[in-house]
Scaffold this active site. Sequence first.
Site, PDB file in Angstrom:
ATOM      1  N   HIS A 124      19.052  87.143  38.231  1.00  0.00           N
ATOM      2  CA  HIS A 124      20.076  87.978  37.594  1.00  0.00           C
ATOM      3  C   HIS A 124      19.976  87.941  36.070  1.00  0.00           C
ATOM      4  O   HIS A 124      20.523  88.808  35.405  1.00  0.00           O
ATOM      5  CB  HIS A 124      21.471  87.569  38.068  1.00  0.00           C
ATOM      6  N   ASP A 160      18.034  84.410  44.141  1.00  0.00           N
ATOM      7  CA  ASP A 160      18.354  84.532  42.712  1.00  0.00           C
ATOM      8  C   ASP A 160      17.376  83.737  41.858  1.00  0.00           C
ATOM      9  O   ASP A 160      17.756  83.079  40.891  1.00  0.00           O
ATOM     10  CB  ASP A 160      19.790  84.091  42.426  1.00  0.00           C
ATOM     11  N   SER A 233      22.674  80.086  32.948  1.00  0.00           N
ATOM     12  CA  SER A 233      21.991  80.597  34.141  1.00  0.00           C
ATOM     13  C   SER A 233      20.484  80.440  34.016  1.00  0.00           C
ATOM     14  O   SER A 233      19.884  80.876  33.041  1.00  0.00           O
ATOM     15  CB  SER A 233      22.321  82.083  34.334  1.00  0.00           C
TER      16      SER A 233
END
Length: 507
Positions: A124, A160, A233
């Site tokens: 992402h 992801d 992230s």
Amino acid sequence: MRYAFAITGALLLGGAAATMTLEQPLGAQQAQNEPGTINAVAPKQGAPMSFADMVAKLQPAVVNISTTQHIKIQQQNPFAGTPFEDFFQQFGGGGGSGPITREGESLGSGFLISPDGYVVTNNHVIAPGAQGASVDTITVTLTDRKEYKARVVGRDAKSDLAVLKIDATDLPYVKFGDSGNARVGDWVVAIGNPFGIGSSVTAGIISAVHRTTGLGGADHFIQTDASINRGNSGGPMFDMQGNVIGVNSQILSPTGGNVGIGFAIPAEEARPIVDTLMKGGKIERGYLGVGIQPVTEDIAAALGLQKNRGEIVARVEPDGPAAKAGIKQGDVVVRVNGQEVTPDQSLSYLVANLTPGTRVPIELIRDGKRSTVTATMAMRPSEEELAGFNPDADADTPDQGDSSSDQSVNDAIGLTTTVLTPTIARQVGVDASTTGLVVTAVDPSSNAAQKLRRGDVIVSANGAQVSSPKDLANIVAAAKRDNRDQVLLFVQRGRGGSGFIPVKLKK
């Protein structure tokens, strides 16, 4: 825009370490000898007074990742239909109601896993951040502020995870460790780039393992109280030996900031996926073809079963592996290939980790009786196919007319369509007996982009049924000959209902 995976109010993408002396209270020795007493185990010797030496070695291998994106936005005229409409278009609205392009950016973290520039991050972090967006460049910045343009080697939306490559040599790098040995209470260190402020280090402990967050087949996380925020992230979670045991991915937060609940993809899950992506391979997961629900206390009571054991089948995909194996709606699946189905080890997780083509025993309860069936795992469809539909799902798709007619529809009203088949109908949530066309793409510069979306079903146009893109092309051409500037479509949208939608023709 700064990017980090977020599930606000529940999950979002996002402790200071403290030394502790455990003193034995007066009378503790006597308490230890009492029946039923649980004796506390003192922390192992060598709890870190500082993480500085370890961080100094690891931090250079952790990178900042930024992307530049161009996003098409349909410009709206707030004075449409009023006497000021022309004034707005001429003086205040630029291109009127046409699309405009804006530039955006996303920020995240990653880490080098080889001296020649392979980088691991979250998918992402590098994925387009908005509908119609396109990622133009990906930049990797090292702690010494050197910048490199990166290319995508491979990505996997389900887990992801993504692998990037930069052109450099003799780079610092880190290695994956064994997350299977991680225990609740172990120290961990997270390094990343929260909020784009620069490389930052946080520390804490593992709060839980095998944590589920509602993401299906890839739902198996390490939970930590080490501060993880937006921008962390894709960054690494290290154990005390300096090995990567997790890839920071999400946080649980009602506000968007860290509240001490963060999640990382375990190394044992990430490493095989990363290895496959580095080699240019495709991630293959098992697929059973069922919709499932957990066995809640109420469901367990109604069925006379133990709660939190097994999952109930709510839907069986026709002609899927489950249907072929004889699994039915209402069955409770309790074991897959000898492994028990529990909240921490869901049916989706167990099936996703099976190799397509393998035959596995599935134990289930039906009408209070246990039985075992054998199912052959299929290939899990892409996330797009599961969320929407697969236009190529049926090999027996009827003739759609010549390509020039298809293209004329796309030019005239900004839509690309294909014939609705029973398989696609089930996937988009309409009755399998429905006839018409399903929208496979929408031109963002068209009027249709404001009203229709991929997966909508066009049943008729100007009152005439359409069964092929050529039918729609002919109706649009007739409207043009009659000097009409729009066509009236009757559209069905999954379970969201149906209605007439006028779409303007492109000039």
